[in-house]
Motif scaffolding. Structure first.
Motif, PDB file in Angstrom:
ATOM      1  N   CYS A 234      36.385 100.621  63.581  1.00 54.22           N
ATOM      2  CA  CYS A 234      35.629  99.785  62.633  1.00 54.22           C
ATOM      3  C   CYS A 234      35.463  98.367  63.184  1.00 54.22           C
ATOM      4  O   CYS A 234      34.351  97.851  63.283  1.00 54.22           O
ATOM      5  CB  CYS A 234      36.342  99.749  61.286  1.00 54.22           C
ATOM      6  SG  CYS A 234      35.575  98.632  60.113  1.00 54.22           S
TER       7      CYS A 234
ATOM      8  N   GLY B 123      32.270  96.402  64.560  1.00 50.37           N
ATOM      9  CA  GLY B 123      31.876  95.354  63.620  1.00 50.37           C
ATOM     10  C   GLY B 123      32.029  93.933  64.118  1.00 50.37           C
ATOM     11  O   GLY B 123      31.244  93.063  63.766  1.00 50.37           O
TER      12      GLY B 123
ATOM     13  N   TYR C 232      39.975  86.770  59.983  1.00 51.24           N
ATOM     14  CA  TYR C 232      40.225  88.003  60.741  1.00 51.24           C
ATOM     15  C   TYR C 232      41.412  88.773  60.193  1.00 51.24           C
ATOM     16  O   TYR C 232      41.507  89.980  60.370  1.00 51.24           O
ATOM     17  CB  TYR C 232      40.481  87.683  62.215  1.00 51.24           C
ATOM     18  CG  TYR C 232      39.290  87.048  62.880  1.00 51.24           C
ATOM     19  CD1 TYR C 232      38.149  87.791  63.127  1.00 51.24           C
ATOM     20  CD2 TYR C 232      39.285  85.718  63.219  1.00 51.24           C
ATOM     21  CE1 TYR C 232      37.040  87.212  63.694  1.00 51.24           C
ATOM     22  CE2 TYR C 232      38.183  85.126  63.795  1.00 51.24           C
ATOM     23  CZ  TYR C 232      37.068  85.876  64.030  1.00 51.24           C
ATOM     24  OH  TYR C 232      35.968  85.304  64.589  1.00 51.24           O
TER      25      TYR C 232
ATOM     26  N   PRO D 222      42.531  89.587  57.044  1.00 53.33           N
ATOM     27  CA  PRO D 222      42.323  90.687  56.104  1.00 53.33           C
ATOM     28  C   PRO D 222      41.756  91.933  56.781  1.00 53.33           C
ATOM     29  O   PRO D 222      42.021  93.057  56.354  1.00 53.33           O
ATOM     30  CB  PRO D 222      41.308  90.118  55.109  1.00 53.33           C
ATOM     31  CG  PRO D 222      41.435  88.662  55.218  1.00 53.33           C
ATOM     32  CD  PRO D 222      41.827  88.371  56.625  1.00 53.33           C
ATOM     33  N   LEU D 223      40.980  91.751  57.837  1.00 52.45           N
ATOM     34  CA  LEU D 223      40.398  92.904  58.548  1.00 52.45           C
ATOM     35  C   LEU D 223      41.487  93.697  59.267  1.00 52.45           C
ATOM     36  O   LEU D 223      41.355  94.894  59.482  1.00 52.45           O
ATOM     37  CB  LEU D 223      39.351  92.449  59.565  1.00 52.45           C
ATOM     38  CG  LEU D 223      38.117  91.737  59.014  1.00 52.45           C
ATOM     39  CD1 LEU D 223      37.246  91.245  60.153  1.00 52.45           C
ATOM     40  CD2 LEU D 223      37.320  92.657  58.123  1.00 52.45           C
TER      41      LEU D 223
ATOM     42  N   THR E 121      44.628  94.158  58.235  1.00 49.88           N
ATOM     43  CA  THR E 121      45.448  94.947  57.313  1.00 49.88           C
ATOM     44  C   THR E 121      44.958  96.385  57.257  1.00 49.88           C
ATOM     45  O   THR E 121      45.736  97.324  57.153  1.00 49.88           O
ATOM     46  CB  THR E 121      45.390  94.331  55.894  1.00 49.88           C
ATOM     47  OG1 THR E 121      45.470  92.925  56.003  1.00 49.88           O
ATOM     48  CG2 THR E 121      46.503  94.844  55.014  1.00 49.88           C
TER      49      THR E 121
ATOM     50  N   GLY F 114      32.900  89.286  57.323  1.00 47.80           N
ATOM     51  CA  GLY F 114      33.438  90.551  57.804  1.00 47.80           C
ATOM     52  C   GLY F 114      32.427  91.276  58.659  1.00 47.80           C
ATOM     53  O   GLY F 114      31.344  90.774  58.939  1.00 47.80           O
ATOM     54  N   SER F 115      32.779  92.495  59.054  1.00 46.29           N
ATOM     55  CA  SER F 115      31.925  93.210  59.983  1.00 46.29           C
ATOM     56  C   SER F 115      30.553  93.494  59.394  1.00 46.29           C
ATOM     57  O   SER F 115      29.564  93.493  60.091  1.00 46.29           O
ATOM     58  CB  SER F 115      32.597  94.505  60.403  1.00 46.29           C
ATOM     59  OG  SER F 115      32.916  95.253  59.269  1.00 46.29           O
ATOM     60  N   CYS F 116      30.481  93.751  58.087  1.00 42.10           N
ATOM     61  CA  CYS F 116      29.186  94.091  57.519  1.00 42.10           C
ATOM     62  C   CYS F 116      28.754  93.108  56.447  1.00 42.10           C
ATOM     63  O   CYS F 116      27.569  93.004  56.138  1.00 42.10           O
ATOM     64  CB  CYS F 116      29.228  95.481  56.919  1.00 42.10           C
ATOM     65  SG  CYS F 116      30.453  95.641  55.633  1.00 42.10           S
TER      66      CYS F 116
ATOM     67  N   GLY G 117      45.272  88.147  47.200  1.00 39.03           N
ATOM     68  CA  GLY G 117      44.960  89.081  48.274  1.00 39.03           C
ATOM     69  C   GLY G 117      43.522  89.550  48.298  1.00 39.03           C
ATOM     70  O   GLY G 117      43.103  90.220  49.209  1.00 39.03           O
TER      71      GLY G 117
ATOM     72  N   ARG H 280      41.084  84.802  49.131  1.00 37.98           N
ATOM     73  CA  ARG H 280      41.326  84.347  50.509  1.00 37.98           C
ATOM     74  C   ARG H 280      40.295  83.304  50.915  1.00 37.98           C
ATOM     75  O   ARG H 280      40.614  82.341  51.600  1.00 37.98           O
ATOM     76  CB  ARG H 280      41.255  85.538  51.465  1.00 37.98           C
ATOM     77  CG  ARG H 280      42.452  86.436  51.405  1.00 37.98           C
ATOM     78  CD  ARG H 280      42.198  87.666  52.255  1.00 37.98           C
ATOM     79  NE  ARG H 280      43.218  88.669  52.068  1.00 37.98           N
ATOM     80  CZ  ARG H 280      44.379  88.675  52.670  1.00 37.98           C
ATOM     81  NH1 ARG H 280      44.682  87.724  53.498  1.00 37.98           N
ATOM     82  NH2 ARG H 280      45.257  89.632  52.445  1.00 37.98           N
TER      83      ARG H 280
ATOM     84  N   TYR I 180      47.962  82.210  68.260  1.00 41.68           N
ATOM     85  CA  TYR I 180      48.549  83.539  68.479  1.00 41.68           C
ATOM     86  C   TYR I 180      49.182  83.717  69.858  1.00 41.68           C
ATOM     87  O   TYR I 180      50.258  84.311  69.980  1.00 41.68           O
ATOM     88  CB  TYR I 180      47.478  84.620  68.284  1.00 41.68           C
ATOM     89  CG  TYR I 180      46.863  84.619  66.913  1.00 41.68           C
ATOM     90  CD1 TYR I 180      47.649  84.768  65.773  1.00 41.68           C
ATOM     91  CD2 TYR I 180      45.493  84.462  66.736  1.00 41.68           C
ATOM     92  CE1 TYR I 180      47.092  84.766  64.512  1.00 41.68           C
ATOM     93  CE2 TYR I 180      44.927  84.453  65.472  1.00 41.68           C
ATOM     94  CZ  TYR I 180      45.728  84.605  64.366  1.00 41.68           C
ATOM     95  OH  TYR I 180      45.175  84.599  63.119  1.00 41.68           O
TER      96      TYR I 180
END
Lengths: 194, 168
Positions: A26, A30, A106, A108-109, A111, B39-41, B56, B61, B99
Motif C-alpha cells: 500500500c 501510495g 507518515y 498513522p500510515l 500503524t 495520505g496515499s490516496c 488517534g 492527528r 529517525y
C-alpha cells in the motif's frame, strides 16, 4: 560478525520485504510519487520496525513463550506496533514540534503497514537472539526503504515520460514494480548461509 | 558578442514540496493553519469514520499538527484553503535528524554491548541507552535546522476549488 552481515544482506536484498515477500504494498504504491516523501516514509518505517521488533522480541521471549500464549501472538504484536507508533509520535513531538509537524503524517500510515507485523512474525519463526533479531528487523526495514526510494525515482522519471493514456498512472506503476521485482530476483542466487 | 537570455528562475535552487492547509484562526498579523490529509490516496480523510473527532483519528492527528505563519500575505480569512510549501530537501533532513540519528546510536550501543558482554539483557539496556542518547542528539540537530529556517512552511497561493494534494 560475518553471520550478522549475511543475515542483514539476506533480509535487505535477497528476501526483500516488498519485492520478495510482497508486504507493505500500500505504502509502496501510495507514497512513492516523490523521492523525498519516499525517504520520509522509509526512515519512519525503519525506526518503527526496528523499535517494535525489539519490543516484540522481549514480549515473545519473556511472556508469550514461557507461559505458552502463542495463540495471542498476532494480537499482542499488533498492540505493540500501535504502541511503538504512538511512542514514536510522542517522542518526535517532544524532541522537536516543528519536526513532528513535518513528519507526523507518515506515522498513522505505518500503524496499518503490514510490513511491520510481517517482520515481527518472521523474527519469531527465525528464533534469533536479541541483537540478531534487531539487526534482521533493521536490515528488512532498510530493504523496504531502498525499494521505496528506487521506485520513487522511477516514478519521477515516468511522470515526465510520454506514456500511453491507458497505461498512465497506476498501470505503468505496476509494470515498473514487476520489472523491479524481476531485477531483485537476481539476488536470490546469492548464498546468505555463510 | 555572445548573449544569453537570463531569467530570474534559479533551476539549481531546491524547490518546494507543496501541501494544502486550511486557515483555522487569525492571530494578530499571523494565521493558524491545519494541514489536510496527505495520505496515499487522500480519500481517507473524506470518509466519515476517519474524519470523526477523537484520540488517534486522522482529524485529531491533523489538529495536533496545527502551525502558525507569522504573516498573512494575502489577507486570508478563516476557512480558506491555501497551498503551502517547505523546502524540498527539508523533509529528508528532518527524517534523518528525527529517525536516523536515534536509530544509529541505538544499534551501535547494542552491537557494542553484545560484542563486549554477549548478554541479551545487557544488550537491551545498552540499546535503550543508545536510543535516549540519540534522541538528545536529534533534539540538538532539530534546533539547528529550525534556527536555519529549514523547517518553516511558506505560503505559496490560495488553493483552487476542489484542489487536493494529489491534483496536478
Amino acid at each position: 560478525m560475518k553471520e550478522y552481515f549475511l543475515l542483514m544482506v539476506g533480509a535487505a536484498l535477497v528476501n526483500n520485504v516488498i519485492l520478495g515477500r510482497f508486504l507493505g504494498l500500500c505504502s509502496f504504491m501510495g507514497v512513492t510519487t516523490r523521492i523525498d516523501t519516499a525517504v520520509g516514509m522509509g526512515m519512519a518505517a525503519t525506526f518503527v520496525i526496528t523499535v517494535s521488533s525489539m519490543v516484540n522480541w522481549v514480549v515473545q521471549t519473556f511472556l508469550l513463550q514461557p507461559y505458552d500464549l502463542a495463540y495471542l501472538r498476532t494480537v499482542t504484536f499488533i498492540l505493540v506496533i500501535a504502541a511503538a507508533v504512538q511512542f514514536t509520535e510522542m517522542t518526535v513531538k517532544k524532541v522537536s514540534p516543528p519536526l513532528f509537524q513535518m513528519l507526523g503524517i507518515y506515522l498513522p500510515l505505518i500503524t496499518t503497514n503490514c510490513a511491520v507485523l510481517g517482520v515481527a512474525l518472521l523474527l519469531v519463526a527465525g528464533e534469533m537472539n536479541f541483537i540478531a533479531s534487531t539487526l534482521f528487523a533493521f536490515a528488512s526495514a532498510l530493504g523496504y526503504s531502498l525499494v521505496m526510494v528506487i521506485f520513487a525515482g522511477l516514478r519521477e522519471r515516468m511522470a515526465l515520460a510520454n506514456v500511453p493514456r491507458l497505461f498512465d498512472g497506476p498501470p505503468i506503476g505496476f509494470i515498473a514494480a514487476s520489472l523491479l521485482a524481476l531485477a531483485f530476483m537476481g539476488f536470490s542466487g546469492m548464498s546468505t548461509t555463510g | 558578442m555572445n548573449t544569453h537570455d537570463f531569467t530570474t528562475t534559479d533551476y539549481a535552487a531546491p524547490g518546494l514540496t507543496e501541501g494544502i492547509a486550511q486557515v483555522v484562526a487569525l492571530d494578530g498579523r499571523g494565521i493558524w493553519l491545519v494541514p489536510e490529509q496527505t495520505g496515499s490516496c487522500g480519500s481517507c480523510a473524506a470518509s466519515s469514520m476517519c474524519s470523526a473527532k477523537g484520540i488517534g483519528t486522522v482529524a485529531n492527528r491533523l489538529e495536533a499538527r496545527r502551525f502558525r505563519l507569522d504573516e498573512n500575505p494575502a489577507e486570508l480569512i478563516v476557512g480558506e484553503r491555501v497551498v503551502i510549501g517547505v523546502r524540498e530537501n527539508a523533509l529528508v533532513r528532518a527524517s534523518l535528524t528525527a529517525y536516523a540519528i536515534p536509530l544509529v546510536t541505538l544499534l551501535l550501543a547494542g552491537a557494542l554491548a553484545q560484542w563486549r558482554y554477549g548478554s541479551d539483557l545487557v544488550t537491551m539496556a545498552a540499546a535503550v541507552g543508545g536510543l535516549l542518547f540519540g534522541l538528545a542528539v536529534a533534539r540538538i540537530g532539530a534546533d539547528k535546522l529550525l534556527a536555519r529556517g529549514d523547517l518553516l512552511p511558506q505560503y505559496i497561493r490560495r488553493a483552487r476549488p476542489g484542489e487536493t494534494c494529489n491534483s496536478k
